[in-house]
Enzyme design. Structure first.
Site, PDB file in Angstrom:
ATOM      1  N   HIS A 190      -3.419   5.886   3.510  1.00 43.28           N
ATOM      2  CA  HIS A 190      -4.264   4.735   3.194  1.00 43.28           C
ATOM      3  C   HIS A 190      -3.735   3.429   3.799  1.00 43.28           C
ATOM      4  CE1 HIS A 190      -5.869   1.753   0.174  1.00 43.28           C
ATOM      5  NE2 HIS A 190      -6.916   2.544   0.169  1.00 43.28           N
ATOM      6  N   SER A 236     -11.302  -0.952  -0.361  1.00 42.47           N
ATOM      7  CA  SER A 236     -10.001  -0.939   0.326  1.00 42.47           C
ATOM      8  C   SER A 236     -10.147  -1.245   1.802  1.00 42.47           C
ATOM      9  CB  SER A 236      -9.348   0.443   0.214  1.00 42.47           C
ATOM     10  OG  SER A 236      -8.657   0.573  -0.978  1.00 42.47           O
ATOM     11  N   ASP A 270       0.838  -1.205   0.000  1.00 47.49           N
ATOM     12  CA  ASP A 270       0.000   0.000   0.000  1.00 47.49           C
ATOM     13  C   ASP A 270       0.874   1.257   0.000  1.00 47.49           C
ATOM     14  OD1 ASP A 270      -2.289   1.810   0.884  1.00 47.49           O
ATOM     15  OD2 ASP A 270      -3.274  -0.133   0.990  1.00 47.49           O
TER      16      ASP A 270
END
Ligand SMILES: [Ca+2]
Ligand SMILES: [Ca+2]
Ligand SMILES: [Ca+2]
Length: 460
Positions: free
Chosen positions: A212, A401, A153
């Site tokens: 994220h 996600s 990520d």
């Protein structure tokens, strides 16, 4: 949200309370004496006569000191086994008596305390009966100890609710300009922020840093029962941050190498991974058929025993057009909302394996993108910096996600319970132990909503 761009893989996060019902944890009674419950067959003298039942208790206890304490509302006899008698042998004596229908220990059950994390009450996705994934019951069986989960990520930004949960990772971003850390690949997967200005990334508008990967990591393994923040699904497991997404997304070439390295394979120029992951989470994707580069890397990871979990994508479209979710040998995850419907943004289709909570921080009709229902998002660890790291915080995001790491956390629980599980068995157990979505899903949400307690129970 980072928009999809041709040739780039982009993250699928959409930028962006209640008290848990106690469940019973059965524990064997301990102490100087023990109680057992004896159900006599109809017609047996001891089924109705307290005198007969008391005499029976004395006979079956090795020192003739067994006592009838009382009758239960069911008619069964509550018997105290004499101090010093073997409970097991007394129970065996009852069991071999044809007058006895059943005998069982008078188990002491206690409410299993909900984790003491201060934000746990907002984590509907873990425990809420309607559309949560039934995680607390799985914690009776395992918390994921011994398992590494690679989060491929944006990297990891320091957060006190994750600090003890992270093992060494790697930064696979080759392009220094995209990486924003001043160099290409290096051993430090810290997330310096993935913000970008107007038109800095193809024709995209500007966006703030998403943090994220840190949000995803918190869902999987945030420190739990530490009196702060959120609880992670596999809080006994470790997260391995593997950095591939920079300010303009990530390149397939870097992501494929990251998949290989995370699973213990060899990547030229990169030191060996000392803690290879049994689970990989990929909350990223782009619009394409499955690329051979992805498929080859995924097949390599699976051949090394690593389960690869992939977010389906946030385009409200058939997942068959989004990679790597459309590749073979992956667990493709769609997202559901708090009511148990397919989330308005979630991809769908025949290639979805299972669905997990992804939340909705706003309604589909809110074109502005403003967060209007934060309580319906997925709360996790984050940073408050708009560009570079600032103070740590917790915020709700929505997206496939966010759904994928729910499944990655569950897989960590499964393989902690049984390390020999193959990725194929993991996938079939996940699918076989879902429950139907309590709401609706048009287009295909796989076999349904994952159930952590039921799935971990099925691992034997
Ligand atoms: Ca770098
Ligand atoms: Ca770096
Ligand atoms: Ca915590």
């Amino acid at each position: 949200m980072l928009a999809a761009a041709v040739g780039a893989a982009v993250s699928m996060g959409v930028s962006v309370a209640v008290v848990a019902a106690p469940t019973a944890a059965a524990q064997p009674q301990s102490g100087p004496s023990a109680r057992i419950i004896v159900g006599y067959r109809a017609g047996a003298a001891a089924a109705v006569s307290d005198t007969a039942a008391a005499q029976d208790a004395g006979r079956k206890s090795s020192r003739a000191q067994g006592k009838l304490l009382r009758r239960l509302s069911t008619g069964a006899a509550l018997v105290e086994v004499a101090d010093g008698s073997s409970v097991a042998s007394v129970m065996a004596a009852y069991r071999s008596d044809p007058a006895v229908a059943y005998v069982e220990p008078d188990l002491v059950v206690q409410p299993l305390a909900a984790p003491n994390d201060t934000e746990y009450g907002k984590q509907w996705d873990l425990y809420e009966p309607t559309a949560g994934m039934n995680v607390p019951g799985a914690w009776d069986q395992t918390t994921g100890t011994g398992v590494t989960v690679a989060v491929i990520d944006t990297g990891y930004v320091a957060h006190s609710d994750l600090a003890g949960q992270v093992v060494a990772g790697y930064d696979f971003i080759s392009d220094a300009s995209n990486a924003k850390d001043g160099n290409g690949r290096d051993a430090d997967p810290s997330d310096p922020g993935d913000s970008a200005g107007y038109f800095e990334c193809f024709l995209q508008p500007s966006h703030s840093s998403s943090w994220h990967g840190t949000h995803v990591a918190g869902t999987i393994a945030a420190a739990t029962n530490n009196g702060k923040g959120v609880a992670g699904i596999a809080f006994g497991a470790k997260v391995q941050p593997v950095r591939v997404l920079g300010r303009c997304g990530g390149a397939t070439s870097d992501i494929a190498d990251a998949i290989t390295w995370a699973s213990g394979g060899t990547v030229s120029g990169v030191p060996a991974n000392r803690t290879p992951a049994k689970v990989i989470n990929l909350s990223l994707g782009g619009q394409s058929s499955c690329l051979a580069t992805y498929q080859n890397a995924i097949n390599g990871a699976v051949s090394r025993g690593t389960t690869v979990v992939v977010a389906a994508g946030n385009s409200n479209a058939d997942v068959s057009g989004f990679t790597p979710a459309n590749c073979n040998n992956v667990v493709a995850v769609a997202a559901s909302n708090r009511a148990g419907n397919r989330a308005f943004y979630s991809n769908f289709g025949a290639k979805i394996d299972v669905t997990a909570p992804g939340g909705e921080t706003r309604r589909e009709t809110d074109a502005s993108g403003t967060t209007t229902t934060p309580e319906n998002g997925i709360l996790s660890t984050l940073n408050s910096g708009a560009t570079t790291p600032a103070a740590e915080t917790y915020k709700p995001y929505m997206g496939t996600s966010m759904a994928a790491p729910h499944v990655a956390g569950l897989v960590a629980l499964m393989v902690a319970k049984k390390p020999a599980l193959t990725p194929a068995t993991v996938e079939s157990l996940l699918k076989a132990n879902t429950r139907p979505l309590p709401g609706t899903c048009t287009g295909g949400c796989g076999t349904g909503l994952v159930d952590a307690t039921k799935t971990v129970q099925a691992v034997s």
